[in-house]
Design an enzyme around this catalytic site. Structure first.
Site, PDB file in Angstrom:
ATOM      1  N   GLY A 242      98.875 -75.631  71.253  1.00  0.00           N
ATOM      2  CA  GLY A 242      97.758 -75.675  72.190  1.00  0.00           C
ATOM      3  C   GLY A 242      98.211 -75.388  73.600  1.00  0.00           C
ATOM      4  N   SER A 243      97.498 -75.938  74.541  1.00  0.00           N
ATOM      5  CA  SER A 243      97.778 -75.674  75.953  1.00  0.00           C
ATOM      6  C   SER A 243      98.992 -76.465  76.427  1.00  0.00           C
ATOM      7  CB  SER A 243      96.569 -76.069  76.806  1.00  0.00           C
ATOM      8  OG  SER A 243      96.381 -77.473  76.777  1.00  0.00           O
ATOM      9  N   THR A 244      99.534 -76.029  77.554  1.00  0.00           N
ATOM     10  CA  THR A 244     100.631 -76.774  78.175  1.00  0.00           C
ATOM     11  C   THR A 244     100.178 -78.172  78.554  1.00  0.00           C
ATOM     12  OG1 THR A 244     101.653 -74.734  78.968  1.00  0.00           O
ATOM     13  CG2 THR A 244     102.271 -76.764  80.089  1.00  0.00           C
ATOM     14  N   GLY A 247     100.462 -80.313  75.617  1.00  0.00           N
ATOM     15  CA  GLY A 247     101.862 -80.637  75.347  1.00  0.00           C
ATOM     16  C   GLY A 247     102.390 -81.713  76.263  1.00  0.00           C
ATOM     17  N   GLU A 264     104.272 -75.862  70.526  1.00  0.00           N
ATOM     18  CA  GLU A 264     103.986 -74.436  70.708  1.00  0.00           C
ATOM     19  C   GLU A 264     102.854 -74.342  71.714  1.00  0.00           C
ATOM     20  OE1 GLU A 264     105.707 -72.067  69.601  1.00  0.00           O
ATOM     21  OE2 GLU A 264     106.738 -72.762  67.800  1.00  0.00           O
ATOM     22  N   CYS A 298      98.362 -66.799  71.852  1.00  0.00           N
ATOM     23  CA  CYS A 298      99.422 -67.296  72.735  1.00  0.00           C
ATOM     24  C   CYS A 298     100.403 -66.184  73.078  1.00  0.00           C
ATOM     25  CB  CYS A 298     100.140 -68.486  72.105  1.00  0.00           C
ATOM     26  SG  CYS A 298     100.772 -68.178  70.449  1.00  0.00           S
TER      27      CYS A 298
END
Length: 510
Positions: A242-244, A247, A264, A298
């Site tokens: 997903g998105s930063t 994360g 990821e 991505c």
């Protein structure tokens, strides 16, 4: 009635496909969470969110399945994955159609995603006979030292909408042959494909005969469900895509209980077009990497550095491709760019284009596209933005079809600019100069997890390890030795002699 005759009725089509895939209606009707198809904007289902208590129950059941599954020989575990791949082959057209309906992918990309699932199953079946350790040299006589690999436990998988089924399979196929169980939280935007995959897996388990129940589970919901999965002490590994921002939330929670994180996250991928590049090949590579999946990969190409000597010749050709690419209903033959996933994605695209203009960018494309029969969906023509410098808007990832194009004159400077972003997933160079190619993939070249020559940054194969560095998260999935993330390593020393020599010459006589 064929699928082609029902274009325009996403809800009816989804119901028919779900029925053929064996997903019982109570799983996707009567729930509180609406599921919209980005193709038409229709609500096609209402699914049931899991409560934290239900998530915990699913994890406990999966842990029980793991305790039995780890005792099954690995090649036998591979047989279950082989049977699952067989079910995927039989259901490929239907599952791909559901991917199109729920994620908005064009037909060929949806078929490719299911093929990727089949490919990773084939890879995992072979892997089930190659989970090897090492024999290590020991300094002590009459001793043997070795490395062995053991199953890990319950693997949590959190996947994103843009690859609603393939990313789960990268993790699950390996986890199953490694002796693990899986609990899957799909994106709340794409739960139907997850329910369909679970149904196919259960068919394979029936054919297998003695697979433990609850080896695979799906839990649907938003952030609360994800947190319940991340925080559970019986989940030693969570693979999260997903998105930063996601994360940054997941990583510390796992670290707090010393669990493993396989992250990821974002990608702000670049390509360099060098003076010797084959421009026909480059145009095709750039077009697919930048516009495929409506810019919602991505690995989408988001930044393009073109050498001064080629810029004026190449850019008009690229603009022509952007102006002519067919945008529309992804179910229609000939469509190459489908919808954005939702209105929020469009808002992010509009904001990025406004910021780019404010930074001096010249925008080509980017306008909304009216698609007949889809008034509630969001379609946009891909945008090409000429930038004089790599401004802040270029350095951030916008999950939409925007390509920033910049000139360069020195390769070392182009590589520096490519690396000068927080993300580090994928990259590429188009060149016929072997020295430039080798420099790009050398220690002084790209700092990304993926560095390609004469292909775009998008479209990885399952045989290589997939993932990136910096804010991309550092995780690796799919091929190479990625399987090791799903197992625990043990170093074993066996003394087959009658004395007890100690390591490092230590003496301790009692």
């Amino acid at each position: 009635m064929t699928l082609q005759t029902k274009i325009g009725s996403a809800a009816a089509e989804a119901a028919e496909v779900l029925e053929r895939l064996g997903v019982a209606a109570p799983l996707w009707t009567g729930g509180d969470r609406p599921v919209r198809s980005p193709v038409t904007g229709e609500v096609v289902a209402h699914v049931h969110d899991a409560s934290p208590a239900q998530v915990a129950k699913a994890i406990d059941a999966a842990h029980g399945a793991y305790l039995a599954w780890r005792n099954v020989p690995a090649p036998r575990r591979g047989e279950l994955v082989r049977l699952f791949g067989q079910e995927l082959r039989a259901a490929k057209a239907d599952l791909a159609r559901l991917v199109t309906l729920e994620a908005g992918k064009i037909v060929s990309e949806a078929n490719g995603e299911v093929q990727e699932m089949i490919d990773i199953c084939d890879y995992a079946v072979g892997l089930s006979r190659q989970l090897f350790g090492l024999t290590l040299a020991t300094e002590r006589p009459d001793h043997r030292m070795m490395e062995t690999w053991r199953s890990l436990g319950v693997v949590g998988v959190i996947s994103a909408f843009n690859f609603p089924v393939a990313v789960w399979s990268w993790n699950a196929a390996l986890a199953f042959v490694c002796g693990d169980a899986c609990v899957w939280k799909p994106s709340e935007k794409t739960p139907l494909t997850a329910l369909a995959v679970q149904s196919l897996f259960e068919r394979a388990a029936v054919l297998f005969g003695d697979a433990p129940k609850n080896l695979s589970a799906v839990v649907i919901g938003g952030r609360e469900v994800g947190e319940a999965l991340v925080d559970h002490p019986k989940v030693p590994l969570v693979s999260a895509t997903g998105s930063t921002a996601m994360g940054r939330a997941v990583g510390p929670r796992l670290a707090a209980r010393f669990a493993r994180a396989l992250l990821e996250l974002g990608g702000n991928n670049a390509a360099i077009v060098a003076p010797t590049a084959d421009l026909d090949l480059t145009l095709r590579g750039v077009a697919f990497a930048a516009m495929g999946t409506a810019g919602q990969r991505c690995t989408t190409l988001r930044r393009l550095f073109v050498h001064d000597s080629l810029y004026d010749a190449f850019l008009p050709r690229l603009k022509a491709a952007y102006g002519s690419v067919p945008v529309g209903d992804p179910r229609q033959e000939g469509t190459l760019v489908g919808p954005l996933i939702d209105a929020a994605s469009r808002q992010g695209m509009e904001q990025a284009l406004a910021d780019a203009k404010a930074a001096g960018g010249r925008v080509t494309g980017g306008e909304l596209v009216d698609v007949p029969g889809c008034p509630e969906a969001v379609y946009a023509r891909p945008a090409l933005v000429e930038m004089a410098v790599q401004a802040d808007v270029v350095r951030r990832e916008t999950f939409a079809p925007i390509l920033y194009v910049m000139r360069y004159s020195d390769l070392a400077e182009a590589i520096r600019l490519q690396n000068d972003v927080p993300q580090g997933l994928s990259s590429s160079i188009f060149t016929n100069d072997v020295r430039e190619a080798e420099l790009f993939i050398s220690e002084r070249g790209s700092d990304c997890g993926i560095a390609n020559v004469n292909i775009g940054p998008s479209g990885a194969e399952i045989g290589g390890a997939f993932g990136g560095e910096k804010e991309t998260g550092g995780g690796r999935e799919a091929g190479s030795d990625s399987w090791k993330a799903y197992m625990r390593r043990a170093t074993n020393t066996v003394n087959y002699g009658r004395t007890l020599p100690l390591a490092q010459g230590v003496e301790f006589d009692v």
